[in-house]
Design a protein around this motif. Structure first.
Motif, PDB file in Angstrom:
ATOM      1  N   THR A 138     -22.326 -27.907  10.928  1.00  0.00           N
ATOM      2  CA  THR A 138     -21.098 -28.663  11.181  1.00  0.00           C
ATOM      3  C   THR A 138     -19.891 -27.739  11.191  1.00  0.00           C
ATOM      4  OG1 THR A 138     -22.067 -30.641  10.191  1.00  0.00           O
ATOM      5  CG2 THR A 138     -19.665 -30.578  10.367  1.00  0.00           C
ATOM      6  N   ASP A 139     -19.846 -26.824  10.256  1.00  0.00           N
ATOM      7  CA  ASP A 139     -18.746 -25.853  10.219  1.00  0.00           C
ATOM      8  C   ASP A 139     -18.708 -25.023  11.504  1.00  0.00           C
ATOM      9  OD1 ASP A 139     -17.997 -26.748   7.712  1.00  0.00           O
ATOM     10  OD2 ASP A 139     -18.971 -25.077   6.641  1.00  0.00           O
ATOM     11  N   GLU A 140     -19.863 -24.608  11.996  1.00  0.00           N
ATOM     12  CA  GLU A 140     -19.919 -23.825  13.238  1.00  0.00           C
ATOM     13  C   GLU A 140     -19.438 -24.663  14.430  1.00  0.00           C
ATOM     14  OE1 GLU A 140     -20.341 -20.701  13.339  1.00  0.00           O
ATOM     15  OE2 GLU A 140     -21.375 -20.246  11.463  1.00  0.00           O
ATOM     16  N   LEU A 141     -19.857 -25.920  14.473  1.00  0.00           N
ATOM     17  CA  LEU A 141     -19.402 -26.795  15.552  1.00  0.00           C
ATOM     18  C   LEU A 141     -17.886 -26.965  15.502  1.00  0.00           C
ATOM     19  CD1 LEU A 141     -22.169 -29.556  15.459  1.00  0.00           C
ATOM     20  CD2 LEU A 141     -21.845 -27.822  17.242  1.00  0.00           C
ATOM     21  N   LEU A 142     -17.331 -27.159  14.309  1.00  0.00           N
ATOM     22  CA  LEU A 142     -15.880 -27.308  14.165  1.00  0.00           C
ATOM     23  C   LEU A 142     -15.149 -26.048  14.606  1.00  0.00           C
ATOM     24  CD1 LEU A 142     -15.664 -29.295  10.818  1.00  0.00           C
ATOM     25  CD2 LEU A 142     -15.057 -30.103  13.109  1.00  0.00           C
ATOM     26  N   THR A 143     -15.711 -24.898  14.313  1.00  0.00           N
ATOM     27  CA  THR A 143     -15.109 -23.637  14.756  1.00  0.00           C
ATOM     28  C   THR A 143     -15.005 -23.619  16.279  1.00  0.00           C
ATOM     29  OG1 THR A 143     -15.924 -22.421  12.840  1.00  0.00           O
ATOM     30  CG2 THR A 143     -15.405 -21.120  14.814  1.00  0.00           C
ATOM     31  N   LEU A 145     -15.071 -26.270  18.311  1.00  0.00           N
ATOM     32  CA  LEU A 145     -14.198 -27.346  18.775  1.00  0.00           C
ATOM     33  C   LEU A 145     -12.721 -27.024  18.570  1.00  0.00           C
ATOM     34  CD1 LEU A 145     -16.222 -30.456  17.599  1.00  0.00           C
ATOM     35  CD2 LEU A 145     -15.703 -29.809  19.962  1.00  0.00           C
ATOM     36  N   ASP A 146     -12.419 -26.171  17.606  1.00  0.00           N
ATOM     37  CA  ASP A 146     -11.023 -25.810  17.332  1.00  0.00           C
ATOM     38  C   ASP A 146     -10.440 -24.833  18.350  1.00  0.00           C
ATOM     39  OD1 ASP A 146     -10.773 -27.488  15.175  1.00  0.00           O
ATOM     40  OD2 ASP A 146     -11.169 -25.936  13.674  1.00  0.00           O
ATOM     41  N   VAL A 147     -11.274 -24.243  19.176  1.00  0.00           N
ATOM     42  CA  VAL A 147     -10.781 -23.300  20.183  1.00  0.00           C
ATOM     43  C   VAL A 147     -10.201 -24.109  21.341  1.00  0.00           C
ATOM     44  CG1 VAL A 147     -11.416 -21.483  21.814  1.00  0.00           C
ATOM     45  CG2 VAL A 147     -12.516 -21.587  19.561  1.00  0.00           C
ATOM     46  N   PRO A 148      -8.916 -23.925  21.645  1.00  0.00           N
ATOM     47  CA  PRO A 148      -8.324 -24.697  22.749  1.00  0.00           C
ATOM     48  C   PRO A 148      -8.889 -24.249  24.092  1.00  0.00           C
ATOM     49  CG  PRO A 148      -6.724 -23.136  21.836  1.00  0.00           C
ATOM     50  CD  PRO A 148      -7.962 -23.041  20.994  1.00  0.00           C
ATOM     51  N   LEU A 149      -8.970 -25.196  24.996  1.00  0.00           N
ATOM     52  CA  LEU A 149      -9.404 -24.877  26.345  1.00  0.00           C
ATOM     53  C   LEU A 149      -8.279 -24.177  27.086  1.00  0.00           C
ATOM     54  CD1 LEU A 149     -11.221 -28.155  27.444  1.00  0.00           C
ATOM     55  CD2 LEU A 149     -12.262 -25.963  26.843  1.00  0.00           C
ATOM     56  N   ALA A 150      -8.635 -23.188  27.865  1.00  0.00           N
ATOM     57  CA  ALA A 150      -7.648 -22.531  28.709  1.00  0.00           C
ATOM     58  C   ALA A 150      -7.232 -23.499  29.800  1.00  0.00           C
ATOM     59  CB  ALA A 150      -8.234 -21.259  29.318  1.00  0.00           C
ATOM     60  N   THR A 151      -5.941 -23.522  30.125  1.00  0.00           N
ATOM     61  CA  THR A 151      -5.471 -24.462  31.127  1.00  0.00           C
ATOM     62  C   THR A 151      -5.751 -23.964  32.545  1.00  0.00           C
ATOM     63  OG1 THR A 151      -3.274 -23.470  30.965  1.00  0.00           O
ATOM     64  CG2 THR A 151      -3.694 -25.463  29.676  1.00  0.00           C
ATOM     65  N   THR A 152      -5.755 -22.667  32.744  1.00  0.00           N
ATOM     66  CA  THR A 152      -6.081 -22.122  34.062  1.00  0.00           C
ATOM     67  C   THR A 152      -6.962 -20.903  33.882  1.00  0.00           C
ATOM     68  OG1 THR A 152      -4.140 -20.680  34.065  1.00  0.00           O
ATOM     69  CG2 THR A 152      -3.890 -22.856  35.102  1.00  0.00           C
ATOM     70  N   ARG A 153      -7.714 -20.628  34.883  1.00  0.00           N
ATOM     71  CA  ARG A 153      -8.575 -19.446  34.850  1.00  0.00           C
ATOM     72  C   ARG A 153      -7.762 -18.255  35.321  1.00  0.00           C
ATOM     73  NH1 ARG A 153     -14.114 -18.334  38.150  1.00  0.00           N
ATOM     74  NH2 ARG A 153     -14.526 -16.357  37.151  1.00  0.00           N
TER      75      ARG A 153
END
Length: 157
Positions: A138-143, A145-153
């Motif tokens: 669960t901790d690994e999944l949260l890590t 999920l906490d990374v924001p998605l880049a808005t553009t490539r």
């Protein structure tokens, strides 16, 4: 697969696990006339109400990680099913506040039990819901999920 990896990538396995979970939840909740997506909304509304909140559709979208338009569509369907009430926010007429109906609360409680039992089954290979391996997973999944998605490539040089 990536060029540096001869086998499936971690992303592929995350996708496969997410699909396995969605299918399992859809099947388990079919007798309650809920899909996994509808369950995510009613269970979230149930938990948020217990915490004293009556979220807007936007707040529920942020909470669940779903697109706001999809939450709006699901909320209308749940309203038609008699599980959710949608009301205009008196402070912001553009915003819709969501609340479970009495029937919606009963269905949510029943669905939460079904999904908890399913979760226990899924996590049994890791030692069950309360095991140290599950907590680490669960901790690994949260890590991740906490990374924001880049808005553009970004373009390569």
């Amino acid at each position: 697969m990536s060029e540096s990896s001869p086998g499936p990538t971690p992303g592929f396995y995350v996708w496969r696990l997410a699909n396995k979970w969605r299918v399992a939840v859809d099947r388990a909740l079919a007798p309650l006339d809920l899909t996994h997506a509808k369950y995510a909304l009613v269970a979230s509304l149930y938990g948020m109400r217990r915490a004293g909140e009556q979220p807007s559709q936007r707040q529920l979208a942020d909470h669940t990680g779903m697109e706001a338009l999809y939450v709006s569509k699901l909320a209308r369907a749940l309203e038609s099913d008699g599980l959710v009430e949608r009301t205009r926010d008196p402070r912001d007429p553009r915003a819709m506040r969501l609340a479970l109906t009495e029937r919606g609360e009963a269905v949510a409680r029943e669905a939460i039990v079904v999904v908890q039992e399913l979760l226990q089954q899924l996590l049994e290979p890791l030692g069950g819901l309360d095991s140290p391996r599950t907590r680490a997973f669960t901790d690994e999944l949260l890590t991740l999920l906490d990374v924001p998605l880049a808005t553009t490539r970004e373009a390569s040089p």
